[in-house]
Design a protein around this motif. Structure first.
Motif, PDB file in Angstrom:
ATOM      1  N   GLY A  72       5.099 -12.460   8.983  1.00  0.00           N
ATOM      2  CA  GLY A  72       5.737 -11.455   9.829  1.00  0.00           C
ATOM      3  C   GLY A  72       5.930 -10.158   9.069  1.00  0.00           C
ATOM      4  N   CYS A  73       6.661  -9.231   9.673  1.00  0.00           N
ATOM      5  CA  CYS A  73       6.908  -7.947   9.009  1.00  0.00           C
ATOM      6  C   CYS A  73       8.142  -7.303   9.633  1.00  0.00           C
ATOM      7  CB  CYS A  73       5.705  -7.016   9.171  1.00  0.00           C
ATOM      8  SG  CYS A  73       5.929  -5.443   8.311  1.00  0.00           S
ATOM      9  N   ALA A  74       8.961  -6.708   8.767  1.00  0.00           N
ATOM     10  CA  ALA A  74      10.212  -6.116   9.248  1.00  0.00           C
ATOM     11  C   ALA A  74      10.035  -4.684   9.737  1.00  0.00           C
ATOM     12  CB  ALA A  74      11.241  -6.134   8.113  1.00  0.00           C
ATOM     13  N   LEU A  75       8.873  -4.087   9.503  1.00  0.00           N
ATOM     14  CA  LEU A  75       8.773  -2.640   9.717  1.00  0.00           C
ATOM     15  C   LEU A  75       8.486  -2.234  11.160  1.00  0.00           C
ATOM     16  CD1 LEU A  75       7.117  -1.350   6.426  1.00  0.00           C
ATOM     17  CD2 LEU A  75       9.504  -1.768   6.981  1.00  0.00           C
ATOM     18  N   GLY A  76       7.980  -3.153  11.931  1.00  0.00           N
ATOM     19  CA  GLY A  76       7.903  -2.932  13.382  1.00  0.00           C
ATOM     20  C   GLY A  76       7.071  -1.740  13.829  1.00  0.00           C
ATOM     21  N   CYS A  77       5.954  -1.475  13.153  1.00  0.00           N
ATOM     22  CA  CYS A  77       5.073  -0.397  13.625  1.00  0.00           C
ATOM     23  C   CYS A  77       4.640  -0.733  15.052  1.00  0.00           C
ATOM     24  CB  CYS A  77       3.853  -0.257  12.722  1.00  0.00           C
ATOM     25  SG  CYS A  77       4.293   0.090  11.009  1.00  0.00           S
ATOM     26  N   LYS A  78       4.677   0.281  15.899  1.00  0.00           N
ATOM     27  CA  LYS A  78       4.523   0.017  17.330  1.00  0.00           C
ATOM     28  C   LYS A  78       3.089  -0.316  17.747  1.00  0.00           C
ATOM     29  CE  LYS A  78       8.831   1.183  18.145  1.00  0.00           C
ATOM     30  NZ  LYS A  78       9.782   0.200  17.752  1.00  0.00           N
ATOM     31  N   PHE A  79       2.141  -0.073  16.849  1.00  0.00           N
ATOM     32  CA  PHE A  79       0.735  -0.314  17.195  1.00  0.00           C
ATOM     33  C   PHE A  79       0.222  -1.601  16.567  1.00  0.00           C
ATOM     34  CE2 PHE A  79       1.332   2.492  13.611  1.00  0.00           C
ATOM     35  CZ  PHE A  79       0.714   1.773  12.603  1.00  0.00           C
ATOM     36  N   CYS A  80       1.137  -2.447  16.063  1.00  0.00           N
ATOM     37  CA  CYS A  80       0.710  -3.575  15.234  1.00  0.00           C
ATOM     38  C   CYS A  80       1.238  -4.887  15.796  1.00  0.00           C
ATOM     39  CB  CYS A  80       1.226  -3.349  13.816  1.00  0.00           C
ATOM     40  SG  CYS A  80       1.075  -4.787  12.760  1.00  0.00           S
ATOM     41  N   ALA A  81       0.332  -5.865  15.923  1.00  0.00           N
ATOM     42  CA  ALA A  81       0.723  -7.171  16.469  1.00  0.00           C
ATOM     43  C   ALA A  81       1.721  -7.869  15.552  1.00  0.00           C
ATOM     44  CB  ALA A  81      -0.519  -8.040  16.652  1.00  0.00           C
ATOM     45  N   THR A  82       1.518  -7.756  14.233  1.00  0.00           N
ATOM     46  CA  THR A  82       2.439  -8.415  13.294  1.00  0.00           C
ATOM     47  C   THR A  82       3.843  -7.874  13.470  1.00  0.00           C
ATOM     48  OG1 THR A  82       0.624  -8.526  11.698  1.00  0.00           O
ATOM     49  CG2 THR A  82       2.834  -8.947  10.858  1.00  0.00           C
ATOM     50  N   GLY A  83       3.929  -6.527  13.602  1.00  0.00           N
ATOM     51  CA  GLY A  83       5.231  -5.878  13.694  1.00  0.00           C
ATOM     52  C   GLY A  83       6.013  -6.268  14.934  1.00  0.00           C
ATOM     53  N   MET A  84       5.306  -6.729  15.956  1.00  0.00           N
ATOM     54  CA  MET A  84       5.996  -7.073  17.203  1.00  0.00           C
ATOM     55  C   MET A  84       6.796  -8.365  17.077  1.00  0.00           C
ATOM     56  SD  MET A  84       3.159  -6.065  20.049  1.00  0.00           S
ATOM     57  CE  MET A  84       4.041  -6.815  21.397  1.00  0.00           C
TER      58      MET A  84
ATOM     59  N   MET B 120      -0.980  -9.450   7.110  1.00  0.00           N
ATOM     60  CA  MET B 120       0.364  -9.402   7.702  1.00  0.00           C
ATOM     61  C   MET B 120       1.377  -8.994   6.642  1.00  0.00           C
ATOM     62  SD  MET B 120      -0.140 -13.085   9.482  1.00  0.00           S
ATOM     63  CE  MET B 120       1.374 -13.172  10.374  1.00  0.00           C
ATOM     64  N   GLY B 121       2.296  -8.112   7.027  1.00  0.00           N
ATOM     65  CA  GLY B 121       3.412  -7.783   6.149  1.00  0.00           C
ATOM     66  C   GLY B 121       3.243  -6.489   5.372  1.00  0.00           C
ATOM     67  N   GLU B 122       4.331  -6.069   4.746  1.00  0.00           N
ATOM     68  CA  GLU B 122       4.354  -4.854   3.918  1.00  0.00           C
ATOM     69  C   GLU B 122       4.347  -5.290   2.453  1.00  0.00           C
ATOM     70  OE1 GLU B 122       4.267  -1.371   3.831  1.00  0.00           O
ATOM     71  OE2 GLU B 122       4.472  -1.889   1.719  1.00  0.00           O
TER      72      GLU B 122
ATOM     73  N   THR C  35       0.195   0.279   1.964  1.00  0.00           N
ATOM     74  CA  THR C  35       1.610   0.328   2.335  1.00  0.00           C
ATOM     75  C   THR C  35       1.827   1.231   3.547  1.00  0.00           C
ATOM     76  OG1 THR C  35       3.830   0.962   1.578  1.00  0.00           O
ATOM     77  CG2 THR C  35       1.992   2.193   0.645  1.00  0.00           C
ATOM     78  N   ALA C  36       2.912   0.935   4.271  1.00  0.00           N
ATOM     79  CA  ALA C  36       3.297   1.800   5.385  1.00  0.00           C
ATOM     80  C   ALA C  36       4.121   2.986   4.891  1.00  0.00           C
ATOM     81  CB  ALA C  36       4.088   0.993   6.408  1.00  0.00           C
ATOM     82  N   GLY C  37       4.318   3.072   3.559  1.00  0.00           N
ATOM     83  CA  GLY C  37       5.006   4.250   3.016  1.00  0.00           C
ATOM     84  C   GLY C  37       6.348   3.941   2.388  1.00  0.00           C
TER      85      GLY C  37
ATOM     86  N   HIS D 208      -3.294  -9.136  12.240  1.00  0.00           N
ATOM     87  CA  HIS D 208      -2.703  -7.962  11.492  1.00  0.00           C
ATOM     88  C   HIS D 208      -3.026  -6.496  11.797  1.00  0.00           C
ATOM     89  CE1 HIS D 208      -1.541  -5.180   8.454  1.00  0.00           C
ATOM     90  NE2 HIS D 208      -2.762  -4.771   8.448  1.00  0.00           N
ATOM     91  N   SER D 209      -2.834  -5.874  10.908  1.00  0.00           N
ATOM     92  CA  SER D 209      -1.773  -5.059  10.345  1.00  0.00           C
ATOM     93  C   SER D 209      -1.765  -3.791   9.555  1.00  0.00           C
ATOM     94  CB  SER D 209      -0.928  -5.955   9.577  1.00  0.00           C
ATOM     95  OG  SER D 209      -1.385  -5.983   8.308  1.00  0.00           O
ATOM     96  N   ALA D 210      -1.479  -3.802   8.228  1.00  0.00           N
ATOM     97  CA  ALA D 210      -1.125  -2.538   7.562  1.00  0.00           C
ATOM     98  C   ALA D 210      -2.243  -1.511   7.661  1.00  0.00           C
ATOM     99  CB  ALA D 210      -0.774  -2.781   6.112  1.00  0.00           C
ATOM    100  N   CYS D 211      -3.305  -1.907   8.243  1.00  0.00           N
ATOM    101  CA  CYS D 211      -4.381  -0.982   8.554  1.00  0.00           C
ATOM    102  C   CYS D 211      -4.856  -0.194   7.367  1.00  0.00           C
ATOM    103  CB  CYS D 211      -3.966  -0.057   9.673  1.00  0.00           C
ATOM    104  SG  CYS D 211      -3.312  -0.972  11.049  1.00  0.00           S
TER     105      CYS D 211
HETATM  106  S1  SF4 Z   1       1.242  -2.110  10.294  1.00  0.00           S
HETATM  107 FE1  SF4 Z   1       1.766  -3.234   8.440  1.00  0.00          FE
HETATM  108  S2  SF4 Z   1       3.794  -2.437   7.896  1.00  0.00           S
HETATM  109 FE2  SF4 Z   1       3.474  -1.901  10.044  1.00  0.00          FE
HETATM  110  S3  SF4 Z   1       4.382  -3.597  11.208  1.00  0.00           S
HETATM  111 FE3  SF4 Z   1       2.207  -4.061  10.913  1.00  0.00          FE
HETATM  112  S4  SF4 Z   1       2.181  -5.339   9.101  1.00  0.00           S
HETATM  113 FE4  SF4 Z   1       4.139  -4.298   9.100  1.00  0.00          FE
END
Ligand code: SF4
Length: 347
Positions: A109-121, A158-160, A192-194, A344-347
Motif C-alpha cells: 500500500g501507500c500513505a501518500l494517496g496520489c489521486k491518479f494511482c491505484a496503490t494510493g487509493m 507499490m509504495g513510496e 519518489t513522490a517528493g 502500481h504506482s510511483a511512476c
Molecule cells: S504514485 Fe507512488 S507515492 Fe503516489 S500513491 Fe502511488 S505508490 Fe504512493
C-alpha cells in the motif's frame, strides 16, 4: 531464526563473527545467497559441514511464494508475491531491446494517496522488510528463461521508497554489490513522490539514480493530485533537486503523469520549463494508465505529443513513455496489490 535473504553483508559479518568464524565466511555466505541464489544452506559447498550445521541452528533461506503471474503479449510480466502475513505485493518485469527491468515495490500500500494511482487509493499497510525486497528479485529470477538476467531495477512499484528509507538503501546496496545481484549503480533507480528529507539523505548516501514524480508545475495543481505537495511544496522540492549532486553523465528523471484537462495544457508545459530551469534532468511523460475506479482520463496521443514538443522546443529531453504492461494492469499507476486482477504506482 533469521532469514539470510534479508541480511546485508555487514549483518552477516556480525553474525559469523559472533559465531567465532573468520570474516571471509561472511563474504562466502553473502555470495552464495545473493549472487548464486541458493535455496538451502547445505548448498554452500565451500563452507565446512560443521559450520553449516551451526548456521542452520539460527538461520534459514526464506522461500518466495509467487501467488500469481500475468504475462502481457508485449513481454511484460506482472507477478504477485504472497508475504508471510498473507499480504500480496506486486513486481513487474519489463523487457526492452537490450534491457530487462524489474520494477520493485517498497511498501504494501501507500500513505501518500496520489489521486491518479491505484496503490494510493487503497491506503498504507506496512513497509516491506529487506527480505521482502530481495524476495521480489528472487521471485522474478525464478521466471526467467535460461540465460536471461535482470539488468535494471527501479523502485517504482507499490509504495513510496523514501518512506522505507533504510531497507530500500540496504536493498540497493545488495543490488549493486558485485558479490550480490551485481547491477551497475547506473542501472538502479529510486523513484519518489517528493519526500525532501529522503532526497537530501540520498544525496549524501546513495549512489543510484533518482527519479521524482512531479506531475504539475504549480502547487495548486500538484496539491490537488498529490497530497504530499502540502507537506513538501514545489519550491522546496526543486531546491533539493538543484542541490542534488550528479556525477558523470547522470541526470535526474522527472516523471510527469499526463492527465487530460488537469496538467496537459500549453500553460502547464511552459510552467514546467520554468520550474525545471537549472536542473540536469530528462522528463518522462507518462499518459495516464487507466485502472478501475480512476477519476482522471488519458489525453489523446496528439495532445501528448504536443505537450512533449513544447518541452523539446525549449531544449529539454522529453520522452513519452507509452507504458508496457497496461493490459495486465502492470503499468505505472496500476499496481494495487490484488493481482491477478490488479496493481502500481510511483511512476
Ligand atoms: S504514485 Fe507512488 S507515492 Fe503516489 S500513491 Fe502511488 S505508490 Fe504512493
Amino acid at each position: 531464526m533469521k532469514n539470510l535473504r534479508g541480511m546485508t553483508y555487514e549483518d552477516i559479518l556480525q553474525e559469523v563473527t559472533a559465531l567465532g568464524a573468520k570474516p571471509y565466511r561472511a563474504e562466502q555466505i553473502f555470495t552464495w545467497i545473493y549472487k548464486r541464489g541458493i535455496t538451502g544452506i547445505d548448498a554452500m559447498t565451500d563452507v565446512s559441514k560443521v559450520f553449516r550445521e551451526l548456521l542452520k541452528e539460527g538461520f534459514f533461506i526464506g522461500a518466495v511464494d509467487v501467488a500469481a503471474v500475468r504475462r502481457s503479449p508485449d513481454g511484460t510480466v506482472k507477478l504477485a508475491t504472497r508475504l508471510e502475513d498473507g499480504l500480496l505485493i506486486e513486481s513487474v518485469l519489463i523487457p526492452d531491446a537490450d534491457r530487462l527491468t524489474l520494477c520493485v515495490s517498497s511498501q504494501a500500500g501507500c500513505a501518500l494517496g496520489c489521486k491518479f494511482c491505484a496503490t494510493g487509493m487503497n491506503g498504507f499497510i506496512r513497509n516491506l522488510t529487506l527480505g521482502e525486497l530481495t524476495g521480489q528479485v528472487f521471485a522474478a529470477q525464478g521466471l526467467l528463461e535460461e540465460g536471461a538476467r535482470i539488468t535494471n531495477a527501479v523502485m517504482m512499484g507499490m509504495g513510496e521508497p523514501l518512506l522505507n528509507y533504510d531497507n530500500v538503501i540496504h536493498f540497493t546496496g545488495i543490488l549493486t554489490d558485485a558479490r550480490g545481484f551485481g547491477l551497475s549503480h547506473n542501472k538502479v533507480t529510486i523513484s519518489t513522490a517528493g519526500i525532501i528529507p529522503g532526497i537530501e539523505r540520498m544525496a549524501r548516501e546513495a549512489g543510484v539514480n533518482l527519479a521524482v514524480s512531479i506531475n504539475a508545475a504549480t502547487d495548486e495543481v500538484r496539491g490537488r493530485i498529490m497530497p504530499v505537495n502540502n507537506k513538501y511544496p514545489l519550491a522546496g522540492l526543486v531546491g533539493a533537486l538543484r542541490a542534488y549532486p550528479l556525477t558523470g553523465r547522470k541526470v535526474i528523471t522527472i516523471e510527469y503523469v499526463l492527465l487530460k484537462n488537469v496538467n496537459d495544457s500549453t500553460r502547464d508545459a511552459e510552467g514546467l520549463i520554468k520550474l525545471l530551469k537549472g536542473i540536469t534532468c530528462k522528463i518522462n511523460i507518462i499518459p495516464l494508465n487507466p485502472f478501475p475506479g480512476a477519476r482522471f482520463s488519458r489525453p489523446d496521443d496528439k495532445a501528448v505529443e504536443q505537450f512533449a514538443n513544447i518541452l523539446r522546443n525549449a531544449g529539454l529531453t522529453a520522452l513519452v513513455r507509452f507504458s508496457k504492461g497496461a493490459d495486465v494492469q502492470g503499468a505505472c499507476g496500476q499496481l494495487a496489490g490484488e493481482c491477478p486482477s490488479a496493481s502500481h504506482s510511483a511512476c
